[in-house]
Enzyme design. Structure first.
Site, mmCIF file in Angstrom:
data_model
loop_
_atom_site.group_PDB
_atom_site.id
_atom_site.type_symbol
_atom_site.label_atom_id
_atom_site.label_comp_id
_atom_site.label_asym_id
_atom_site.label_seq_id
_atom_site.Cartn_x
_atom_site.Cartn_y
_atom_site.Cartn_z
ATOM 1 N N GLU A 212 19.291 24.120 26.492
ATOM 2 C CA GLU A 212 17.942 24.873 26.684
ATOM 3 C C GLU A 212 17.472 24.075 27.874
ATOM 4 O O GLU A 212 16.682 25.005 28.545
ATOM 5 C CB GLU A 212 17.083 24.448 25.454
ATOM 6 C CG GLU A 212 17.433 25.556 24.113
ATOM 7 C CD GLU A 212 16.969 26.820 24.474
ATOM 8 O OE1 GLU A 212 15.871 27.214 23.917
ATOM 9 O OE2 GLU A 212 17.733 27.548 24.842
ATOM 10 N N GLU B 121 23.218 24.743 16.607
ATOM 11 C CA GLU B 121 22.018 25.015 15.639
ATOM 12 C C GLU B 121 22.414 25.515 14.382
ATOM 13 O O GLU B 121 21.902 25.050 13.339
ATOM 14 C CB GLU B 121 21.051 25.868 16.338
ATOM 15 C CG GLU B 121 20.057 25.019 17.321
ATOM 16 C CD GLU B 121 20.930 25.214 18.648
ATOM 17 O OE1 GLU B 121 20.312 24.440 19.833
ATOM 18 O OE2 GLU B 121 22.001 25.470 18.956
#
Length: 264
Positions: A116, A136
Site C-alpha cells: 500500500e 490480508e
C-alpha cells in the site's frame, strides 16, 4: 531543507531530492501505529518544503516493509483495530497527496501495508530480488481493495488478494505494480538518475502534471480536461514557460526534444 529523525522514519535531503526511510529494520519495517504517525509528520513537512522536488521512499535493512505490525495488532480490541486501520489509511493517503514526484524504491519483501505504501507513491522502481504479497485475506481481514485494482485490474487484484501468494518483481512489473526492475547492484544508480532528471524539471509543472493525472482519472473526460486547462493556466501565470520554449533546440534542451512542432 528537510531532515528529520523520528522514532520509525528518517528523512534526509540531498539537493532537491529527499529520501524518506522506513526505519524499523529489526522488525522488517513493519508498520505500527508510531510509524503511521511518523509518516504523517514527515509527509506534512515534506509537502510544505519547496526545496524538495522529488521524494524517494525506501526501507532500512533487508526489507522494504513487512506490512502491519502483527505483534502490536494482536493486543487490540475490535474498535481499537478499526482506529488503527484508519490511521494506516491516513498515512498512505498522506504519501499519495504529496505534491512532489514520489518514487518507491523496493529492494526486498513488500507485504500488505508495504504494498500500500509503494502503491501510494507515483511509481515504483524495484530490485530483481524484491517480492510482493497481499496477505490480508489469509490474516482474516480486508485491505488493499482500492489501489491494487486501479493498478493491476480487478481480475488480477482478486487473484492476488484471494490467494495471498508471493510474487516477484518481474511479475509485479508485468501487471503494472512496478515500473522498472533492476539488478540489485544497479538499482541505486538507476534511482539516482531518474530522481535527478525529474528534480531538474520545473517543479510547479511537475506538481501540476501530477495533480491533473491523479484527479483526472477519477472523473469524466470532460471534467479531466477542465482540470488540465486550469493547470495550464496556473502554469502559464507562474512559470517562465517562454524561456523553456526558447531553449528547445539549444544545448540545454532535453536530448531528442523537437525543435519545431505544435503544443497541445
Amino acid at each position: 531543507m528537510t531532515n528529520l529523525e523520528l522514532d520509525t522514519v528518517t528523512v534526509t535531503q540531498q539537493g532537491a531530492v529527499a529520501t524518506l526511510t522506513l526505519n524499523r529494520p529489526d522488525a522488517r519495517n513493519a508498520c505500527n501505529a508510531q510509524m503511521c504517525r511518523d509518516l504523517l509528520t514527515a509527509t506534512d513537512q515534506l509537502g510544505r518544503d519547496d526545496s524538495v522536488h522529488v521524494v524517494l521512499v525506501r526501507g532500512a535493512g533487508k526489507a522494504f516493509c513487512a506490512g502491519m505490525d502483527i505483534k502490536e495488532n494482536k493486543s487490540l480490541s475490535s474498535s481499537d483495530m478499526l482506529g488503527r486501520r484508519a490511521l494506516g489509511f491516513s498515512a498512505y493517503a498522506a504519501i499519495e497527496r504529496l505534491p512532489q514526484a514520489v518514487i518507491a524504491v523496493v529492494h526486498g519483501p513488500s507485504f500488505g501495508g508495504g504494498c500500500e505504501i509503494a502503491a501510494a507513491c507515483d511509481f515504483v522502481l524495484a530490485s530483481a530480488e524484491a517480492t510482493f504479497c497481499y496477505p490480508e485475506v489469509g490474516w482474516g481481514t480486508v485491505g488493499a481493495t482500492q489501489r491494487l485494482p486501479r493498478l493491476a485490474g480487478t481480475r488480477m487484484a482478486k487473484e492476488l488478494l484471494f490467494t495471498g501468494r508471493v510474487f516477484d518483481a518481474a511479475e509485479a512489473k508485468e501487471i503494472g505494480l512496478v515500473n522498472h526492475v533492476y539488478q540489485p547492484d544497479m538499482l541505486d544508480a538507476a534511482v539516482a538518475g531518474m530522481a535527478q532528471k525529474i528534480a531538474a524539471a520545473q517543479p510547479l509543472t511537475v506538481r501540476l502534471t501530477k495533480r491533473c493525472l491523479d484527479q483526472g482519472v477519477e472523473t469524466t473526460r470532460e471534467g479531466a480536461m477542465a482540470i488540465e486547462l486550469l493547470a495550464i493556466d496556473e502554469n502559464l501565470r507562474q512559470t517562465n514557460w517562454k524561456d523553456a520554449l526558447a531553449g528547445f533546440g539549444n544545448a540545454g534542451a532535453p536530448k531528442g526534444a523537437p525543435t519545431t512542432g505544435s503544443q497541445s
